[in-house]
Motif scaffolding. Structure first.
Motif, PDB file in Angstrom:
ATOM      1  N   HIS A  63      -2.738  -7.880  -0.627  1.00 57.69           N
ATOM      2  CA  HIS A  63      -2.656  -8.495   0.696  1.00 57.69           C
ATOM      3  C   HIS A  63      -3.906  -9.292   1.068  1.00 57.69           C
ATOM      4  N   HIS A 101      -1.075  -2.681  -3.645  1.00 59.11           N
ATOM      5  CA  HIS A 101      -0.379  -3.359  -2.546  1.00 59.11           C
ATOM      6  C   HIS A 101      -1.380  -3.880  -1.500  1.00 59.11           C
ATOM      7  N   GLU A 102      -2.205  -2.991  -0.984  1.00 61.28           N
ATOM      8  CA  GLU A 102      -3.119  -3.404   0.089  1.00 61.28           C
ATOM      9  C   GLU A 102      -4.136  -4.410  -0.424  1.00 61.28           C
ATOM     10  N   TYR A 135      10.575  -5.336   3.404  1.00 62.03           N
ATOM     11  CA  TYR A 135       9.802  -4.870   2.244  1.00 62.03           C
ATOM     12  C   TYR A 135      10.740  -4.739   1.039  1.00 62.03           C
ATOM     13  N   GLU A 154       5.427  -9.152   2.711  1.00 63.71           N
ATOM     14  CA  GLU A 154       5.516  -7.728   2.377  1.00 63.71           C
ATOM     15  C   GLU A 154       6.381  -7.448   1.146  1.00 63.71           C
ATOM     16  N   GLU A 208      -3.798  -3.631   5.499  1.00 67.92           N
ATOM     17  CA  GLU A 208      -4.629  -4.589   4.799  1.00 67.92           C
ATOM     18  C   GLU A 208      -5.580  -5.307   5.741  1.00 67.92           C
TER      19      GLU A 208
END
Ligand SMILES: [Zn+2]
Length: 598
Positions: free
Chosen positions: A293, A289-290, A393, A323, A260
């Motif tokens: 971030h 997800h990224e 995570y 995370e 990210e």
């Protein structure tokens, strides 16, 4: 981050300026790659108004987002420093620290080459097909002058190669980009080559999607789904906190990963991973997800990551939130975006719970310690990792699940963990003020409306097993485990270059008690050859308490062990709706996951 120095532009300051302020250095990098097949980037650094009589240069040892000291200078060679035509003397002070005698000249040029042949999101890669680099693995900083703007000019080897980065271009200068400061430079990877570049707009902001490598993706479908993901996340946080965003995707065989950044992300995925429904959904989870971030961890940061120390480890107990919470949302966001339905969501979540339940290290390493020790453990897995560690995570995702369910239940879905994210954004992210672990806990408590010290003590700082069923029951769900058909042996084997290699032996299992070791080459059970793929089938021929003879090579020596098999274990879990769901359970569940879950 803002401070007095960064708000003043010294780009036009000249050495003869009568201004009383000191002339700060101007920093300009050139990155050339005349022979890309050699994997060597040729970097030139020009410093004017050079600090004197010594110019110190320090190279980062790690990159934010990937918590491991990677010693990027292992790839640095051919260092030289000149003033005009005159070579300057220099010395190394440490593994990442160079010092140059400037002889009080104003302009110094430094040259070095970077070997780039590691294709990951956090390293550099250059070959005949493209170049990709991360600032931390490419550029020096000048200690004390990290807030100075930095220009980067990229010199591609072929006219058809284009340059893609989130950094804004400098007008009138070809392939030249400007970073506001060193952090921004490190946070802005570059893709250089003949990649596909797709432009699209979301909420009035321009987005780019650069793809290197062929694959079986359907670009219109992918762009439409990325569009939806961006909209869902923007709605959650109340808008997009950037001017332009860039997705860089690398496609090759078996690959997965992402890193990210504030205004971009780098993704790696398998090139033929787009046709299969499950794999396509996983790709969209990676995107979600990224992208998530860019708020959580890039702007909402733990205090330890507020000001990056590029020379050392930056320890924090809060990576479970950075995370794990992001992992919880990477499953949620595609559901909310309509990319999959509630049933698919429960399948994805069940697989995550299965991974968690199959990691014995969850009973050894607390979640906050897993985060703190990321630097020495998570990125350095070995044969004992699953016995002694739990990923922040994975457990962070599970803990966020429980907290979300608890908040939703208590407030009848009128509040959720989303409110925690928004609160963290308002309180810490917008102005980029680092939070402490206490502040994180109290933000969650204020949304939940209860004291969570006991929860933190048990599940974040302690080792108590997560009580899934207690939290799931009000939502009409239970965690069901399938009991294996084969008796329990307690090892995992995979085919490795024609060998059946034992990769993992569970602590306390029959295999370990008998003496079997990870790394051993499995040959036979009761005198008959066995393969990795056929192991479980073979074990089905036995009963618990049967003794089997396992033959293997242990460090090249042939050995046999008698192993007493144990009762079958549960190794696959799924979230299951109760047969008779009550009205309130149904209401809670639909409030959480929408009506597609029923
Ligand atoms: Zn992440």
């Amino acid at each position: 981050m803002t401070d007095a120095v960064s708000s003043i532009s010294f780009a036009n300051a000249s050495p003869t300026s009568t201004n009383l302020k000191p002339n700060l250095p101007t920093i300009h990098y050139h990155v050339a790659m005349p022979q890309p097949q050699t994997h060597l980037f040729e970097v030139t650094l020009q410093v004017t108004n050079c600090p004197s009589p010594l110019l110190d240069l320090k190279f980062p040892v790690w990159t934010p987002g990937s918590y491991l000291v990677r010693e990027y200078t292992k790839n640095l060679q051919d260092f030289a420093a000149v003033a005009g035509n005159k070579a300057l003397t220099w010395r190394k002070i440490g593994k990442n620290h160079w010092q140059i005698d400037t002889n009080n000249v104003s302009e110094v040029t430094i040259k070095y080459r970077i070997f780039a042949n590691e294709l990951t999101v956090r390293t550099n890669h250059l070959d005949a097909t493209h170049g990709f680099f991360n600032g931390a693995a490419m550029f020096f900083r000048i200690p004390g002058y990290e807030k100075q703007p930095i220009n980067v000019t990229v010199v591609p080897p072929y006219p058809q190669w284009q340059v893609t980065t989130a950094l804004p271009p400098v007008s009138g200068q070809t392939n030249t980009f400007s970073a506001a400061d060193f952090d921004t430079l490190v946070d802005s990877p570059f893709e250089i080559g003949s990649h596909y570049l797709h432009h699209f707009e979301v909420l009035g902001k321009p987005h780019e999607f650069a793809i290197w490598g062929k694959g079986n993706y359907q670009i219109q479908q992918a762009l439409a789904d990325m569009h939806k993901i961006i909209e869902v996340e923007a709605a959650m946080f109340g808008g997009l906190p950037y001017e332009r965003y860039v997705f860089i995707l690398h496609l090759f065989s078996q690959a997965y990963g992402g890193l990210e950044h504030k205004n971009s992300c780098a993704l790696i995925y398998q090139r033929f991973g787009f046709r299969d429904k499950d794999k396509y959904e996983k790709f969209m989870q990676l995107v979600a997800h990224e992208f998530f971030h860019l708020w959580n961890v890039k702007r909402i940061r733990p205090q330890a990551l507020e000001v990056f120390d590029y020379d050392n480890e930056n320890y924090t107990p809060s990576l479970w939130f950075c995370e794990g919470t992001t992992s919880y949302y990477d499953l949620q966001i595609p559901l909310r975006a309509g990319i999959y339905d509630g049933k698919s969501y429960l399948n994805h979540l069940s697989k995550e719970i299965t991974r968690y339940q199959n990691t014995p290290g969850r009973k050894v390493q607390p979640l906050s310690e897993s985060s703190f020790d990321a630097w020495i453990k998570l990125y350095r897995p070995d044969a004992n990792s699953a016995n002694s560690q739990i990923s922040y995570y994975l457990k962070g995702e599970m803990v966020t699940l429980l907290l979300d369910l608890q908040i939703r239940l208590r407030h009848r879905n009128q509040r959720s963990f989303d409110d925690v994210m928004v609160k963290m954004w308002q309180q810490f992210g917008k102005d980029e003020i680092g939070y402490t672990e206490e502040q994180l806990q109290s933000a969650i408590e204020s949304v939940a409306g209860i004291d969570l010290s006991d929860f933190f003590k048990r599940y974040i700082d302690g080792l108590e097993d997560l009580p899934f069923d207690r939290y799931l029951e009000p939502f009409g769900l239970q965690l069901a485990g399938d009991t294996d058909e084969e008796p329990y042996l307690g090892m995992r084997v995979s085919a490795d270059n024609g060998k059946e290699t034992i990769k993992f032996v569970e602590a306390g299992s029959p295999a370990q008690i008998a003496g079997i070791d990870a790394g051993d080459e499995l040959l036979a059970i009761d005198g008959i050859k066995v393969t990795a793929s056929g192991l479980n089938e073979r074990l089905k021929n036995y009963q618990p308490n049967d003794s089997i003879e396992v033959t293997l090579f242990h460090q090249d020596e042939l050995r046999s062990y008698n192993v007493t098999l144990d009762y079958p274990r549960q190794s696959r879990y799924h979230l299951k709706l109760f047969d008779n769901v009550s009205a309130s359970q149904k209401e809670n569940l639909i409030g959480w996951l929408g009506s597609s879950v029923m």
